[in-house]
Design a protein around this motif. Structure first.
Motif, PDB file in Angstrom:
ATOM      1  N   CYS A 217      10.870   6.759   7.867  1.00 46.44           N
ATOM      2  CA  CYS A 217       9.763   7.009   6.934  1.00 46.44           C
ATOM      3  C   CYS A 217       9.556   8.508   6.726  1.00 46.44           C
TER       4      CYS A 217
ATOM      5  N   LEU B 228      -4.404   2.298  -1.529  1.00 50.39           N
ATOM      6  CA  LEU B 228      -4.478   1.402  -0.365  1.00 50.39           C
ATOM      7  C   LEU B 228      -4.617  -0.051  -0.796  1.00 50.39           C
TER       8      LEU B 228
ATOM      9  N   PRO C 259       0.820  -1.218   0.000  1.00 49.61           N
ATOM     10  CA  PRO C 259       0.000   0.000   0.000  1.00 49.61           C
ATOM     11  C   PRO C 259       0.854   1.268   0.000  1.00 49.61           C
ATOM     12  N   GLY C 260       0.259   2.353  -0.480  1.00 50.12           N
ATOM     13  CA  GLY C 260       0.947   3.652  -0.478  1.00 50.12           C
ATOM     14  C   GLY C 260       0.478   4.498  -1.652  1.00 50.12           C
TER      15      GLY C 260
ATOM     16  N   SER D  72       6.370  -0.476   2.084  1.00 53.38           N
ATOM     17  CA  SER D  72       6.173  -1.254   0.856  1.00 53.38           C
ATOM     18  C   SER D  72       7.444  -1.293   0.019  1.00 53.38           C
TER      19      SER D  72
ATOM     20  N   GLY E  37      -2.151   6.355   0.447  1.00 53.50           N
ATOM     21  CA  GLY E  37      -1.475   5.866   1.646  1.00 53.50           C
ATOM     22  C   GLY E  37      -0.614   6.925   2.306  1.00 53.50           C
ATOM     23  N   THR E  38      -0.009   6.541   3.435  1.00 55.21           N
ATOM     24  CA  THR E  38       0.891   7.419   4.175  1.00 55.21           C
ATOM     25  C   THR E  38       2.340   7.143   3.757  1.00 55.21           C
TER      26      THR E  38
ATOM     27  N   GLU F 101       4.594   6.313   5.779  1.00 61.36           N
ATOM     28  CA  GLU F 101       4.997   5.105   6.505  1.00 61.36           C
ATOM     29  C   GLU F 101       4.613   3.848   5.716  1.00 61.36           C
ATOM     30  N   GLN F 102       3.403   3.861   5.136  1.00 61.18           N
ATOM     31  CA  GLN F 102       2.986   2.695   4.341  1.00 61.18           C
ATOM     32  C   GLN F 102       3.841   2.537   3.090  1.00 61.18           C
TER      33      GLN F 102
END
Ligand code: ZN
Length: 255
Positions: A242, A110, A106-107, A148, A140-141, A143-144
């Motif tokens: 991140c 989603l 995700p990113g 990934s 997504g964020t 962090e995601q």
């Protein structure tokens, strides 16, 4: 498995994979017509469709190609409603003799997943990892997306990276701005410019080449770290990894 690049729209690659028995699968068919032409030209029979995420340039031709009978593999909980075989992280699918593992990445969106064949070292990663860059974070964020990309970066160096767009030259221009002293990157830029001047694809690349030259897999390399601090401020030194990735992604968005 053999892999054919089917160009579509401005800069998309629709990937057709096939075996020696003439069975074929297509990844992210945003448009049906060029896929049908490639199948006919190579005398291939379409067995199924693989979707990485819901964007229309990756799904627009799927229903026409499936004709109501062929499986459409894709992420579970996807806004694209044509998926007949929803896949979760860690799922396995069998394409003829070839087994593919599903990686949730995700990113960019989603629902984004990637398909990985460990035996032959093939990765179909849609709009997550690009040659020399990465996708925008629409849903997504940081962090995601960072998680990934780190997951894809951990695959073996020889893994062939089949991303869905020819964005390489623009990506490498940004990469050189971030890391002007990276010799491997400068050599890659020259090679990519030569390929494009001949009208050839710069994709696939490899995980090893991405790890050596793609700034989004290198946010912790000392030179990239320094460039980021100069661009986005000293607070990044103490920030989580991140956040450095996120700062790099916003820099590219402004570039
Ligand atoms: Zn997309």
């Amino acid at each position: 498995m053999k892999v054919l690049a089917v160009p579509a729209f401005q800069d998309n690659y629709l990937w057709v994979l096939h075996n020696t028995a003439g069975q074929a699968w297509v990844v992210d068919p945003g448009d049906a017509a060029p896929v049908e032409a490639a199948l006919a030209a190579h005398n291939l029979s379409l067995e199924g469709i693989l979707i990485t995420h819901h964007h229309f340039d990756h799904t627009g031709g799927a229903l026409q190609l499936a004709e109501g009978v062929r499986p459409i593999y894709g992420p579970e909980h996807s806004p694209f409603e044509g998926i007949t075989h929803p896949l979760e992280d860690g799922a396995r699918i069998q394409l003829g003799e070839a087994a593919f593992e599903v990686l949730a990445v995700p990113g960019h969106t989603l629902d984004h997943i990637a398909y990985y064949n460990a035996t032959e070292g093939l990765l179909f990663c849609g709009d997550t990892l690009f040659a020399g860059g990465c996708g925008r974070m629409f849903e997504g964020t940081a962090e995601q997306m960072h998680g990934s990309l780190q997951r894809l970066a951990a695959l073996p160096d020889a893994t062939e990276v089949y991303c869905a767009h020819e964005y390489t030259l623009a990506n490498l221009r940004f990469a050189v701005a971030v890391e002007p002293g990276n010799e491997a990157l400068l050599a890659r830029q020259q090679a990519a410019e030569a390929l494009r001047a001949r009208g050839e694809a710069t994709v696939p690349s490899t995980i090893g080449l991405e790890r050596a030259t793609n700034p989004f897999l290198r946010a912790e390399a000392p030179a990239v770290h320094q460039a980021l601090i100069a661009e986005a401020g000293p607070a990044l030194v103490a920030a989580p990894a991140c956040d450095r990735f996120g700062a790099l992604r916003s820099w590219k968005d402004r570039f």
